[in-house]
Design an enzyme around this catalytic site. Sequence first.
Site, PDB file in Angstrom:
ATOM      1  N   LYS C  74       0.869  -1.172   0.000  1.00 27.29           N
ATOM      2  CA  LYS C  74       0.000   0.000   0.000  1.00 27.29           C
ATOM      3  C   LYS C  74       0.908   1.223   0.000  1.00 27.29           C
ATOM      4  O   LYS C  74       1.922   1.241   0.723  1.00 27.29           O
ATOM      5  CB  LYS C  74      -0.881  -0.017   1.251  1.00 27.29           C
ATOM      6  CG  LYS C  74      -1.889   1.139   1.317  1.00 27.29           C
ATOM      7  CD  LYS C  74      -2.804   0.998   2.556  1.00 27.29           C
ATOM      8  CE  LYS C  74      -3.870   2.080   2.607  1.00 27.29           C
ATOM      9  NZ  LYS C  74      -4.755   1.927   3.800  1.00 27.29           N
ATOM     10  N   SER C 149      -9.738   1.966   2.865  1.00 32.27           N
ATOM     11  CA  SER C 149      -8.836   2.728   2.040  1.00 32.27           C
ATOM     12  C   SER C 149      -7.814   1.895   1.286  1.00 32.27           C
ATOM     13  O   SER C 149      -7.232   2.383   0.313  1.00 32.27           O
ATOM     14  CB  SER C 149      -8.095   3.733   2.922  1.00 32.27           C
ATOM     15  OG  SER C 149      -7.233   3.056   3.825  1.00 32.27           O
ATOM     16  N   SER C 173     -10.018  -0.383   6.997  1.00 31.23           N
ATOM     17  CA  SER C 173      -9.381  -0.205   5.684  1.00 31.23           C
ATOM     18  C   SER C 173      -8.689  -1.436   5.115  1.00 31.23           C
ATOM     19  O   SER C 173      -8.280  -1.425   3.955  1.00 31.23           O
ATOM     20  CB  SER C 173      -8.387   0.946   5.736  1.00 31.23           C
ATOM     21  OG  SER C 173      -9.070   2.174   5.702  1.00 31.23           O
TER      22      SER C 173
END
Lengths: 95, 476, 480
Positions: C74, C149, C173
Amino acid sequence: MSLNKEQVKEIAQLAKLSISDSEIEQSTIELNNILSLMAELGEIETDHVEPMSHPLDMSQRLREDVVSEADLSEEFQEIAPKTGKRHFLVPTVIE
Amino acid sequence: MAWETVIGLEIHSQLNTKSKIFSGASTEYGAEPNTQACAVDLGLPGVLPVLNKEAVNMALRFGLAVNAKINQRSIFARKNYFYPDLPKGYQISQFEIPIVGKGAIGISTKEGGAKMVGITRAHLEEDAGKSIHDLYEDYSAIDLNRAGTPLLEIVSEPDMRSAREAVAYAKKIHALVQYIGICDGNMQEGSFRCDANVSIRKKDTEELGTRTELKNINSFKFLEKAINIEIERQQDILEDGDTVVQETRLYDAEKDETRSMRTKEEANDYRYFPDPDLLPVDIENELLTEIKNSLPELPTEKKNRFVSEFGLSDYDAENLTAQKPLADYYEAMLNDGAEAKVSANWVMGELSAALNKNQIDVQDSPISAKELSELVKRIGDDTISGKIAKDVFKAMWEGNGRVDDIIQNQGLKQMTDVGAIEGIIDGIIANNSEQVEQFKAGNTKLLGYFVGQVMKVTQGKANPKQVNQILNDKLS
Amino acid sequence: MHTLSVAELSKSLKNKEFSSVELTQHYLDRISHSDLNAFITVTDDLALSQARAADAKLANGSGSVLTGIPFAHKDIFCTKGVKTSAGSKILDPFISPYDATVSHKLNIENLVMLGKTNCDEFAMGSSNENSFYGPVKNPWNKTMVPGGSSGGSAAAVAGRLTPFATGTDTGGSIRQPSSLCGITGIKPTYGRVSRYGMIAYASSLDQAGPLTQTAEDAALVLNAIAGFDEKDSTSALRDVPDYTKTLRDSIKGLKIGIPKEFFSEGLDSSVEKVITESIKEFETMGAKLQEISLPNSAYAIPTYYIVAPCECSSNLSRLDGVRYGYRCEDPKNMDDLYLRSRSEGFGDEVKRRIMIGTYALSAGYYDAYYLKAQKVRQLISEDFKKAFQNVDIIMGPVSPTTAFELGAIKDPVSMYLADIYTLSANLAGLPGMSIPAGFSNNLPVGLQMIGNYWSEEVLLNAAHQFQTQTDWHSVLPENI
């Protein structure tokens, strides 16, 4: 509690965000919508509740007083928006 | 109208740890800009603080030295504000629960006598970096070497009633932090910084007046000046019927004035909240005991001992113990066998004067404690007189060798040969028959004249005691 | 190759069925042909050189079980020499000069980083639409959001653009995009994985974890990234078990708590059906079900949306255009530099949360908002403590709905409401997991499992056992 446009401007200044006059109306509405979500917390009786800042009940760990960091100033300066000789530069700050 | 001054001090004392409070970067002073600012000090995205054990121990040393309440669970908080030399946009400090709570310290001034000054709290925090405004045209330059240096902010109660008292308190704290080895006390380099909160009120009223905060004070002399200027300024305002504005004022040593610093219309709202990156600091009883036992003799204790053990006056003992290095120097002389009172006079007299004149710290004195003690011993054993000793001291200061060599090489050794002194005195009596008669007629003041003559001939080297005795014998 | 799990790839690499370079190239090709917008940065050259180094290790037998396995980070984990943007314009110019602890740990095991995945800006969002680099598409239906997210990570795993990816979970997330993309994701106990080098959103809630195809893969990756870190004061000084060891244990007698509050109005009925059926599957496997109550969990939304914005308003102050990152053109003075750099650099949702947090911490409002929220947070976590006296694991939905249309939810408050089931685990600091549990209208539904503190092995064991009985986790989107 609901915010007016003046308060929204003050908060923005505190947070160093600029909100243009055209945005202020919409921002104020949105922020007040969000704040209205929070209102229900008022229902809960919390007089004798300890606030919880951390999920874990742990103590701060202490590190030994040892210099462990090398000088990486050149690498750090490389990613800076503006530098002089070894300094980070910003527009003149008047005290 | 009679006014009373109310002063509280906030002292920022840089703790002399090797590394920073939340990172492993060096705290050494004077490095090239930004070479001692690591990823954590720079506040790069993702970095995290880890607390330096030594900074905590030093705060505890201070707390125990002023008999303060130690909060065995203290909390770090973020103080949020934007400034270019504050890398994260917040300063990690302590707010609601500082590590050191209420304590007190004794001060004394000529006017006010002895009193206790309350210490409200002392908390750990990180220093900011430095902004330099005169290095580049149109730009301020940011050096973050200082960012993250551990500070102990010591906040006093508004207990001081004059600039003198404020200075006495500041000096006392200054001496203490050096005694307990937590701060080098260097005010020029900013290791020890004083901010003064000053207000005035009508005499015999309780309510505090509006205060101003004086900043940028880097010597005790300026602290006194800045406060006195501010008191006058506030009096003028109030006597004109105006009101004092609560604000931060900068002391300008060159112009000898204070001026308003923050013109920002926005009030500061620091939005303190517990730092989620740091956990509560828990202090075990064992650590407190250990630190308590490791504390050195504190200034007041040392002063009392100097009085009882060495027979010094209160005044002398206070002066000698005000700075630990000076007290150490003095005690080293005594350990070397020098006499206590004569040593005290030399340390506070010739030595302090020379150090002051040359702006040298006693640690860097060109004359070591051992050397000065030798000098004192040579006075004691009648090798030289006190007067000659001052010349020897000068020679030592200038690096002309050790005591005995100087005495030897410059032929300063005191004349103690009775026969030789008698010979000289006989000659003088013979050449000054008029004065001899007057003396014998009762003008005993003339003894000084004869002593002077002897010293002139011997270039001051004759032992004054012997000279007096022989003269008295011969003239009577 | 790309349909194989990490565990399977590991065996193949060991058996020299293919090399890490071949495997890496295969994934790089897949990424270059993908239209999911799952990646912000693809590190081709770096990946191939890491793959070569991994192959050398595999050749001399000195590699670990993960050596040579490609993965994606990420874009919120700092990776030295590689752009680390957190999905924000303000960090678009930021080439990290250091590695996050999680990055470092994967580097020393010679994994191969394919690139950095797209995410909501500073991890703020539940749809991955708040990214400076544009929204990510859900591989199951490209008109749908992947969740957020960690939407880029979830979409990349679901689209088999990477065997696994890292993510962070502040309010769901990892779990929510895993649910919406039909993959497995675990958010460990707060303090289990180091936060050092993970760009902070809300420090007391953030926790890193893997997004994988299977629970077994999650165990393998968690083994590598979990553990104490002296650089993170909030990381726990406690041993990490080998999570693969207990995967095969029987779950007979496992006590499962079903919080009635997780099945209230707002839960899509077809999602509810999938969840109920999957929980029944556990019963079939010998687990005991029990209804429980988490009475304060209803307050998770207001509590979270005070705590997280307060922390982020302060955490994001360092993005000031002084030392790194975006600086506005030609600032006239310092205030101008701050105001324009930050206003031009941050997106709308980030600004909203900064504003809310700044207000909630300001003088006169602190007690009513921040302090109140911290107290309710305590109540929420006490609910869990009570519940875990009687049960081993709590199960329910991850999200009230399946993936929704891109652009469908414009109102911030409506978006926040979608986080209702995931927030409380973060507030309490508990480990949580999402595993594929079935489908509703051809879109995946995830089952949420919340464990007691430090009980990741219980979650992984239950998840793995479920995955031995079901094959929801191995169903692939079309054209993969």
